[in-house]
Design a protein around this motif. Structure first.
Motif, PDB file in Angstrom:
ATOM      1  N   ALA A 111       0.856  -1.181   0.000  1.00  0.00           N
ATOM      2  CA  ALA A 111       0.000   0.000   0.000  1.00  0.00           C
ATOM      3  C   ALA A 111       0.901   1.244   0.000  1.00  0.00           C
ATOM      4  CB  ALA A 111      -0.903  -0.002   1.231  1.00  0.00           C
ATOM      5  N   PRO A 112       0.494   2.337  -0.637  1.00  0.00           N
ATOM      6  CA  PRO A 112      -0.792   2.554  -1.297  1.00  0.00           C
ATOM      7  C   PRO A 112      -0.832   2.097  -2.754  1.00  0.00           C
ATOM      8  CG  PRO A 112       0.452   4.580  -1.335  1.00  0.00           C
ATOM      9  CD  PRO A 112       1.297   3.577  -0.575  1.00  0.00           C
ATOM     10  N   GLY A 113       0.234   1.439  -3.235  1.00  0.00           N
ATOM     11  CA  GLY A 113       0.242   0.985  -4.613  1.00  0.00           C
ATOM     12  C   GLY A 113      -0.783  -0.097  -4.887  1.00  0.00           C
ATOM     13  N   THR A 114      -1.178  -0.817  -3.856  1.00  0.00           N
ATOM     14  CA  THR A 114      -2.268  -1.773  -3.959  1.00  0.00           C
ATOM     15  C   THR A 114      -3.043  -1.759  -2.652  1.00  0.00           C
ATOM     16  OG1 THR A 114      -2.829  -4.044  -4.618  1.00  0.00           O
ATOM     17  CG2 THR A 114      -1.063  -3.797  -3.034  1.00  0.00           C
ATOM     18  N   THR A 115      -4.225  -2.289  -2.690  1.00  0.00           N
ATOM     19  CA  THR A 115      -5.044  -2.406  -1.485  1.00  0.00           C
ATOM     20  C   THR A 115      -5.523  -3.852  -1.361  1.00  0.00           C
ATOM     21  OG1 THR A 115      -7.007  -1.733  -2.738  1.00  0.00           O
ATOM     22  CG2 THR A 115      -5.817  -0.001  -1.563  1.00  0.00           C
TER      23      THR A 115
END
Length: 310
Positions: A111-115
């Motif tokens: 995160a925050p590149g993925t959740t």
């Protein structure tokens, strides 16, 4: 381990760097051995989709596979950390490789590149890579996971979020060990430090409450619970107080579901030292602080032996 014993604090922010730096000289003495055991592969499209594989020095037949999932508070972490602590996790890979496991340490998106549930999907893909690429070198029917801290959350999400493994029904997991994971983030009467990264990963406080491992366990269907692999829960004696509370909550919920995990105590360890102490002994002599890992390896070996009838 003397340095760990002298630390009065248990909160991760207070003990992180002092604990890491205490183990640097011990790990440095293993540099050549660690780097020689390791090979790096790509299992997906991004730079975060890489993994290190540590091979046993010798093996009879095809050895089992262990996938280790490190922590990092959902927003940090890597299979190789910056110097001077760059050998951390490599020491764990070497430890289990020398005990007969092909040991994989994958990176995953942060995160925050993925959740949620992006990192768990990455673990599924790393598992798929192992099945596809290691079948000649290892026993792909004996694959284990060991997840620590946030890595334990992602490992449990892999198991408990129905959509993830449903897309790969042929993947089988022999057993899962979870070390000092934050099973939920709302222990009664105890303040949880560092909620912002958690909510950043889940998307909001409401999503955090609905999708943490305890919530996923409580919502799991009888069919999903029945399909769970054997579990081992590893707790550090010097973990923060709230980790111990949420760990007990998770144990209670497992019991209500009819699941009885193996319990392993990492005696004298804090949240950070539990992995750093591995591979710090001389020769075949067990180092102080390795007992939890020896018990975990023995548990995995028993599961492997029971399935082969040996």
């Amino acid at each position: 381990m003397e340095v760990v014993a002298q630390m009065k604090e248990t909160e991760i922010q207070e003990i992180l760097f002092p604990t890491m730096l205490a183990f640097v000289p011990l790990l440095e003495s293993k540099r050549e051995e660690i780097t020689q055991a390791r090979k790096t592969f790509k299992y997906g499209e991004t730079d975060r989709h890489q993994l290190d594989v540590y091979y046993p020095p010798t093996s009879e037949g095809k050895p089992p596979i262990l996938i280790y999932v490190y922590g990092g508070g959902f927003v940090s972490g890597g299979r190789t950390l910056p110097t001077p602590i760059d050998l951390a996790y490599g020491n764990l890979g070497l430890y289990f490789a020398k005990r007969g496991f092909v040991t994989i340490i994958p990176d995953y998106r942060l995160a925050p590149g993925t959740t949620f549930p992006g990192p768990a999907e990455d673990l599924r893909d790393a598992l798929s890579w192992a099945v596809a690429n290691l079948r000649e070198d290892a026993d792909i029917d004996s694959i284990f996971f060991l997840g620590h801290s946030a890595g334990g959350v992602h490992t449990l999400t892999l198991l408990l979020e129905p959509s993830i493994l449903a897309s790969a029904p042929s993947l089988r997991i022999k057993g899962v060990a979870i070390s000092s994971a934050p099973f939920h983030f709302g222990p009664s009467g105890i303040e949880v430090i560092g909620r912002e990264p958690v909510n950043m990963y889940y998307g909001s406080p409401e999503e955090t409450q609905a999708k943490n491992p305890l919530a996923l366990l409580n919502a799991a269907s009888p069919e999903l619970i029945k399909a769970l692999p054997p579990l081992a829960l590893i707790r550090c004696e010097r973990d923060p107080a709230w980790f111990k509370v949420v760990g007990q909550d998770f144990n209670v919920a497992l019991a209500e579901k009819g699941v009885t995990p193996v319990q392993i105590l990492a005696e004298a360890h804090n949240h950070i030292s539990v992995s750093l102490a591995l591979s710090t002994g001389e020769g075949e002599k067990q180092a102080e602080g390795e007992q939890w890992a020896a018990e975990t390896a023995a548990w995995m070996n028993r599961l492997t032996a029971s399935s082969t009838g040996t």
